[in-house]
Design an enzyme around this catalytic site. Sequence first.
Site, short mmCIF file in Angstrom:
data_model
loop_
_atom_site.label_atom_id
_atom_site.label_comp_id
_atom_site.label_asym_id
_atom_site.label_seq_id
_atom_site.Cartn_x
_atom_site.Cartn_y
_atom_site.Cartn_z
N CYS A 44 8.28 -4.97 -6.58
CA CYS A 44 9.08 -6.19 -6.68
C CYS A 44 9.01 -7.17 -5.57
O CYS A 44 8.88 -6.68 -4.47
CB CYS A 44 10.38 -5.80 -7.07
N CYS A 80 -15.99 0.23 28.90
CA CYS A 80 -15.36 -0.75 28.26
C CYS A 80 -14.22 0.05 27.67
O CYS A 80 -13.20 -0.55 27.17
CB CYS A 80 -16.09 -1.32 26.93
N HIS A 111 0.29 9.26 17.58
CA HIS A 111 1.30 9.25 16.68
C HIS A 111 2.83 8.61 17.39
O HIS A 111 3.18 9.15 18.32
CB HIS A 111 1.54 10.35 15.83
N CYS A 152 2.43 3.90 12.03
CA CYS A 152 3.55 4.57 12.36
C CYS A 152 4.31 3.81 13.63
O CYS A 152 5.41 3.74 13.86
CB CYS A 152 3.25 5.87 13.10
N CYS A 159 4.31 -11.15 -13.86
CA CYS A 159 4.50 -12.34 -14.47
C CYS A 159 2.96 -12.80 -14.98
O CYS A 159 2.17 -12.81 -14.04
CB CYS A 159 5.18 -13.28 -13.64
#
Length: 790
Positions: A29, A255, A748, A326, A46
Site C-alpha cells: 500500500c 584502486c 554485514h 542491512c 487503482c
Amino acid sequence: MSVTDYIATAGSSFPKSVPSGTKVYKDDCMYSFDTPENNELGLDVCMSCFQAFARAPQKNYTLEHYSEQRHPLYVNIVKKLKPESERTKREEEDENGSKTKQPKLEVQEQKETDIYDIITNVYVAPLDQSASIEESPEPVRLLANLILTANSAEKNDEIKAWENEVYPCEHSSNIVAEKNTIDLKKCSMCDLEENLWLCFTCGAVGCGREQFGSDLKGNSHALKHYEDTGHSVAVKLGSLSAEDEDNCDCYCYKCNDEVKVPQLGEKLLNFGIDLGTAVKTEKNLVELNLDRNMNWQFNLDGQDGELLTPVYGPGLTGLQNLGNSCYLNSTLQALFSFPSYRSFFADLDFDKLVKDPATDLRSHMIKLYDGLHSGRYSRPNELKGDDYQLGLKPSAFKSHIGADHYEFKTNKQQDANEFLLYLLDKLDKEFGLSLNQQFKFLLGSKLLCTECKTGTSSEELVDNISVALNAEVVGEDENGKKQYKEVNMSDCFSNSLGSEQIDGYQCDNCGKKTTAIKQTGFATYPENLIVNAQRIQLENWVPVKVDVPITLPEQIDLSAFAAPKFQDDEKRVEKGSALEGGAEFAPNEEAFAQLLSMGFPDVRCIKGLYNTGNKNAEDAMNWIFAHMEDADIDAPFNPAETAQTNTAGSGEPDLDAIDNLVAMGFTAQLAKKALVVNGNDVNVAVEWLFNNPDDNGIIEDTKPVVNVQKEAEELKDALLKNVDEPHAASYELKAVICHKGNSPHTGHYVVFVKHDGDWILFNDEKVVKCQSTNLADMVNCGYVYFFAKA
C-alpha cells in the site's frame, strides 16, 4: 445498478494498455506495509492511476483514495499461503537424474504460484463489491490483465539498481601482458585450489582473500603478489564464463575496487585461456556478498550455544534484507529507537496533495514509523520459520532515498555511517531542523599562539562526531588475522578532542612563525549524541577496517571534553581572514592540504570546501570539477557574496544560477526545476541534473522549501547564548550499529537497541533478545554509537 453494469460504465473509457513509462504499484500500500500476502482483503491496484491501496484494519485507504480522486475501479490481488505439503521447491535434475537446488542466486528459489494461491478480482470501491476479471467488459478485462502481468514498480527499481556499474580503470585499460604458460589449478604460494586469481601482467596465480561470512577460503596471496610486484589487475578464474562475460570478477588492487578489463577474452589468450569455452565454477563477488547479507546469522546463538529468543511487538519489527540493505535497516532501527523520532512522526499526517507518495520522503517516513511501531507486522514469517519475522520490506523507501545518490541508488553494500549522515541531511532539508535538533550541538575549537598567548576560537554546528582508535596489534589468531588491544571509549574521545600542536604557524598578532596549540571540545552537549568509531584506516594506502575492541560504554561522562576556554594569561581576538572582505571562514586544514597536494589553486580549494560544508576533500574536489568552467572560478573568494548566491530555500531560483546550469547544457526549465526541488542549492542541483538527465522539467507537487541554512544560523545563535552555562554531559548508550567484514562496503551490519531495559538485536528481519553474555559483538564490531542523556 449491478456490479457488472457499473464496471461497464466506469471502464468504458479505460486505455487498452498501461501508458508507457507509468509505474505500476502492486507490492504494498502507498500508506502502509499491507501487502497481498499479509492483508486478508489483499491489495487494491487503482486502474486509473496504478497506485496500490489497502483496506486495512486501521484505515480503509482504498475508500479514502476513491473519496478524494473518484477513481472507482481496482484490481484486487489476494495471495494466500498454500499448506506446506502443497508448496513445491524449485529444483533441477543433474546428469544422474537426482534433484538438486539451483546454486545461482539469480535464479528464483520458487515460483510465486508454487507458494501462494493467487486470487484476483475487479473491486468496485463505491459499491464495496467485487466481480470476476474474466467476466468484466473487454476494456476492463484487458487492462486488469496487463496490470497483473506488468513488472511492479519495485521490480523495475530492483532491475535498474542491479545494472552493472563496474567500469574500467586506468590500470585495467593499460595492461601490458606477458605471454606465459602457467598452472591454473592451484595457488602458486599455497595448496588452495579455489578462490584463485590470475595476474593479467605476468600470469601468476594466487588465492584471494577469505570471504567473510562464506566458506570460501583464502590466504590473500594474490594481494601479496601485487604488494611484491606492483601488478595490480587480476581476474578470478572461477568466475570466468562464456555465457556471462560482463560478470567475470576483475579487481584492481591499486584502486582497491572491482573493474572492467577491456578485451578480456583477448588478454586471457596470453595465458592459454579461451573465454569462449569457459564455464563458471564459483560464485562471483556480487553473489557472495548477496549470499552473505541474505543469510548471515551474526551471533544469533548465545555463548553456551542456546538460540536467542525472538521477540515481537510494537517497536520490535524487523526490516527485510533486500540483498544489500542491512546498512539501511540498521540505521532506520537506530533512529526510530529514539522517542523524539517516534513522537515527531506520530503527530504527522500524509499530505494527500502529493500525487505519488512513493516519491515523497514525508510519506515514506510516516509509513516507516507506522510499520515499525504499530506492531502489526511483528509476527513470525510462515515461509522462513519462527526465527524470522514477517517484517517490513523497505524497497520503495530505498529506491526513493537513494535516487539522487550515485552509490545509494545501487544494490551494492554501503557504509552505514555514510548513509546515516546522508539521511540526516535529507531529513533536515525535508522537515527543517526540528526532527534532528536533539542530535545537534556546537563543537568548539581554540587556536592559540604559543609565543604571544593570543588566539581565536570558533563554534561549528554539527550532528555527530567521529573518534579515532589506537590500533595496537597484540598478536594474530590461528588464521593470521590481526588481534588488537581493547580500548576505552573515553580514550577515543581523548584522541580526537585533545590538544594538537601545529608547527610552522604564522601568527597574525605577533608576526612570528612559531607553533600553535589547537584544542577542540563540546561547546554545548546534545540531548542525543551520535559517535562514529573510525575503524577505517589506511594500510599501504589502502583503506582497511580494523577490528579494535572498544569496551562497551553503557554510560559515559563527557564533561572532561568541554570546549577549551581562554585562561587569564591568554587573549582572545576576533577571527580574521586574509581573504577579500575580511569574512570569516577557516577551511578544514586536513582537507585543504589534500586538495593542494592534488594541484588545485588555493582559491578553488577554499571555494570547494566552503560550498560543500567544509567536510572533506572528496566532496570539495567533486564541486571543483563541476565548476571548472565557471567564469569566476578563480576570482577572489568572498564568503558573504557566496552565501547570498548559495542560500537554500530563498524562494524563486536565482537567474544567474539558472544561467550557469544552462551553460552546462541543460534546458532552462530543467535547470529551474533542479534548483526548486533542491532548495536553490546549486551544488545539489548539479548532482540532481546529472542523475536525472531525462526529467521533463515539469514541477509537480511543489511545497514550501525548508531554508536549512537560515534555521541552522538561528539554532547556532540560540545555542551560543547558552555556551557559558553549565551543561549535563552524562550519557547512556541507546543503540550500536555493528559491522563484521573487511571493509564497510562488504560484510554485514546489525544494530543492538536498548528497549525497555533489554538489549535487542535487530538483524534485518530477525529480532532477538540478548543477555549480557551475548554482547561481545558490540565490543568487537561497534561502528556507530547512539547515546541519550542520562
